[in-house]
Design an enzyme around this catalytic site. Structure first.
Site, PDB file in Angstrom:
ATOM      1  N   ASN A 106       0.862  -1.181   0.000  1.00  0.00           N
ATOM      2  CA  ASN A 106       0.000   0.000   0.000  1.00  0.00           C
ATOM      3  C   ASN A 106       0.891   1.221   0.000  1.00  0.00           C
ATOM      4  O   ASN A 106       1.388   1.663   1.039  1.00  0.00           O
ATOM      5  CB  ASN A 106      -0.901  -0.006   1.239  1.00  0.00           C
ATOM      6  CG  ASN A 106      -1.905  -1.134   1.191  1.00  0.00           C
ATOM      7  OD1 ASN A 106      -2.895  -1.059   0.461  1.00  0.00           O
ATOM      8  ND2 ASN A 106      -1.628  -2.204   1.932  1.00  0.00           N
ATOM      9  N   GLU A 107       1.088   1.744  -1.182  1.00  0.00           N
ATOM     10  CA  GLU A 107       2.001   2.867  -1.348  1.00  0.00           C
ATOM     11  C   GLU A 107       1.339   4.159  -0.865  1.00  0.00           C
ATOM     12  O   GLU A 107       0.110   4.202  -0.685  1.00  0.00           O
ATOM     13  CB  GLU A 107       2.380   3.001  -2.833  1.00  0.00           C
ATOM     14  CG  GLU A 107       3.063   1.768  -3.413  1.00  0.00           C
ATOM     15  CD  GLU A 107       4.507   1.588  -2.944  1.00  0.00           C
ATOM     16  OE1 GLU A 107       4.868   2.057  -1.844  1.00  0.00           O
ATOM     17  OE2 GLU A 107       5.287   0.960  -3.686  1.00  0.00           O
ATOM     18  N   PRO A 108       2.122   5.221  -0.623  1.00  0.00           N
ATOM     19  CA  PRO A 108       1.532   6.500  -0.229  1.00  0.00           C
ATOM     20  C   PRO A 108       0.389   6.876  -1.175  1.00  0.00           C
ATOM     21  O   PRO A 108       0.495   6.693  -2.397  1.00  0.00           O
ATOM     22  CB  PRO A 108       2.713   7.475  -0.358  1.00  0.00           C
ATOM     23  CG  PRO A 108       3.904   6.622  -0.082  1.00  0.00           C
ATOM     24  CD  PRO A 108       3.587   5.284  -0.682  1.00  0.00           C
TER      25      PRO A 108
END
Ligand code: F6R
Length: 648
Positions: free
Chosen positions: A172-174
């Site tokens: 879950n990337e920024p």
């Protein structure tokens, strides 16, 4: 229950319960990753056993990456030695690259089997890893089903997490939303850059991954996040002390009622309780703490030390220091002088000078110096200015190149050299069948090598020789005889992979032998903690163990050990015990010395997340250190290299 951490939580328990609390997630800090992992593995084992008693399955959410490896190793040990059974475990992994074949070297499916599942009695069919082989249009359906499977199993009892340098949990990337579920995610550049180490370059690194969502993770009854090493320190600080923000997805764990961060002291180093412990609780105002507080105050208020006032101390949580030492004026002068005394242009000691307040002894005038360099270029990158001064000032300088550094040479570079040798031999009619065979085999293997295949022995030899030649070239440039370059080729490094073997007796023995041979008055070693699994740390362990074992020898009584930092981080300003300034011309000369390492220039194999070249990193860091001294109100230099003395 977890075993006792070395430092109690600031905000949630024990004696550090304070009026000013900064931490919004319970955080346990351990001396090292091993102790921390043991504690986490024990919590997982207790949960598995509890569920066995209740005759229920234990549903685990598992992570990959370097952080959980030590936890899995401890679980395997408990399975083997303490009869911990996994028969009731059902596990769901966080993520998988996309696309990805399960038997690929980099697949998380393979990782989990190698690191855990193949070594314990978890029933086949009880573990799930997102499927990287699907057609893209099938992923959404698969993702929905994955979340459903977790729900049908009763939800996750325990979720283990690592954290990316950008704050990602799972992948879950920024920008990921708090209500996100399992889905296909585009990977951030920084994530791909970090992963490129395993894929042999950025262009071969996948752009996507299937990951459990934030909501899927927050749905777990218990969440434990692991982080080791300085590189994680800023993002840990943000997640634990900052606001909940999509720019640091780990901060979402502030909203979880039963989350815990388990980190080592290096990953904790940016937390307020470490950086400015006096803001969290009462502290013992010994000299190091005094230096730490005064430099912190000066830098945060952007005021030179000698301009700090009583009011600055009182208004910024350091009034206790005033109470103990009197007025700001006295404290300022004392700390200023201490810092002043760390600066020296004579790293080997200044001959015929009073050395009471100098970092090094004046005698003996000509010292034998042994500089340990973990990779063939760390000597020049990390302490090139000091190296040069030691040589120019007449000391006998030896370099111990600890590892061959062979995995960091690009294939086309190696092929160029292998071809050269074969062509050279042909042109001059040199008949050395064995040499020609080695280079021909290397060239053939390089031409046919598939992505992510490991190098053959011959190729590793060729690559090692390239790096050896570059190191010799630097030695000539700095001005030491090539016989003073000692290529130790420590065996722990020689796996042909990023993952190295643990430190062995042989590594320690080779290190001891070199120290005994040189009988140095000064040892320099890379004191890097940025990557606890990395080569620098193992190299440091080898040196410190060797020094310890030799400490009874007479020559060792006269030997001082100085630690420099590798390519990533610098010592904190209050820790520095010797700062060696460089003029602009000396900076340029150091740069040329770094350029001797051609295989490490322009598109290197192990670039990591930092896109700057090594000489740029070194210069920026050395300039930053000089800048700090300047901001504290000391003299303004172009650049500085910094050292801490290791006293055992
Ligand atoms: C792995 C995962 C990632 C890693 C993170 C840290 O399954 O989902 O979030 O936990 O990238 O990786 P390491 O531990 O290698 O620093």
């Amino acid at each position: 229950m977890l075993a006792e951490p070395v430092l109690p939580d600031a905000a949630f328990s024990g004696p550090l319960q304070s009026a000013i609390t900064y931490e919004k997630i319970p955080t346990h800090i351990y001396a090292d990753a091993k102790a921390a992992s043991r504690a986490v593995a024990h919590e997982i084992a207790a949960l598995i056993r509890q569920k066995q008693k209740e005759k229920k399955p234990c549903i685990l959410g598992l992570a990959t990456g370097s952080s959980p490896k030590t936890v899995y190793a401890e679980l395997i040990r408990m399975h083997r030695e303490e009869g911990l059974s996994f028969h009731n475990v059902v596990s769901f992994n966080l993520d998988e690259y996309f696309p990805m074949e399960p038997d690929s070297l980099q697949s998380y499916w393979r990782f989990m089997r190698e690191q855990l599942f193949d070594h314990v009695d978890i029933p086949a069919g009880n573990y799930y890893v997102p499927d990287g082989t699907l057609r893209a249009d099938k992923v959404a359906e698969f993702a929905k089903h994955y979340d459903q499977q977790i729900a049908e199993a009763g939800g996750l009892d325990f979720q283990l997490l690592g954290i990316g340098g950008n704050g990602h949990i799972g992948f879950n990337e920024p920008g990921s939303l708090i209500n996100s579920h399992t889905r296909l995610m585009m990977l951030d550049h920084s994530t791909r850059a970090a992963a490129s180490v395993d894929f042999g370059g950025l262009s071969r690194t996948p752009r996507k991954a299937i990951t459990m969502g934030i909501a899927s993770i927050l749905g777990a009854k218990r969440v434990v996040l692991l982080a080791w090493g300085e590189r994680k320190a800023p993002v840990i600080q943000g997640a634990v002390e900052g606001t909940v923000t999509e720019t640091n997805p780990a901060s979402y764990l502030q909203t979880h009622p039963n989350a815990l961060f388990v980190i080592d002291t290096a990953a904790a180093s940016e937390l307020t309780r470490m950086k400015a412990p006096w803001l969290v609780d009462s502290v013992v105002w010994d000299n190091p703490m005094k230096k730490k507080a005064v430099t912190y105050l000066s830098l945060t208020l952007e005021k030179p030390i000698l301009k700090l006032t009583d009011r600055d101390y009182n208004d910024n949580g350091v009034s206790d220091l005033l109470a103990q030492y009197g007025q700001a004026y006295d404290i300022n002068i004392d700390v200023f002088n201490q810092l002043q005394h760390t600066i020296t242009g004579w790293p080997g000691g200044k001959p015929n000078a009073d050395d009471t307040n100098r970092p090094e002894r004046a005698l003996p005038t000509h010292k034998r110096v042994l500089l340990f360099s973990p990779h063939p270029d760390d000597d020049i990158i990390s302490m090139g200015g000091t190296f040069q001064r030691l040589v120019d000032q007449g000391h006998e300088v030896h370099v111990g190149y600890q590892t061959s550094g062979n995995i960091a040479v690009a294939d086309d570079e190696a092929l160029r050299f292998a071809d050269y040798v074969v062509d050279f031999n042909t042109r001059f009619g040199i008949k050395s069948p064995e040499a020609t065979r080695i280079f021909q085999d290397a060239a053939t293997s390089l031409r046919n090598k598939k992505d992510s295949e490991m190098d053959t022995d011959e190729v590793r030899q060729v690559k090692g020789l390239i790096r050896m030649g570059e190191a010799k070239s630097t030695c000539r440039f700095v001005g030491i005889p090539v016989e003073h370059a000692h290529f130790m080729n420590l065996p722990f490094y020689e796996t042909g992979k990023v993952e190295k073997k643990p430190l062995s007796e042989e590594d320690i023995k080779i290190t001891m032998d070199l120290i005994e041979k040189i009988k140095p008055h000064q040892i320099y070693a890379a004191g890097d903690l940025a990557d606890p699994h990395g080569t620098h740390k193992v190299c440091l362990d080898a040196v410190l163990e060797a020094v310890k074992r030799l400490s009874h020898k007479n020559f060792m009584k006269d030997c001082w050990v100085w630690l420099y930092r590798g390519a990533w981080a610098e010592w904190d300003i209050h820790e520095i015990e010797m700062a060696v300034p460089m003029s602009p011309d000396q900076v340029t000369k150091k740069r040329l010395g770094i350029f001797k390492h051609q295989s490490q220039k322009d598109g290197v194999v192990y670039q990591g997340t930092d896109s700057r070249e090594f000489w740029q990193r070194a210069e920026e860091r050395n300039r930053a250190t000089a800048g700090l001294y300047n901001r504290l109100g000391l003299a303004e230099y172009e650049a500085m290299e910094a050292f801490v003395r290791w006293k055992g």
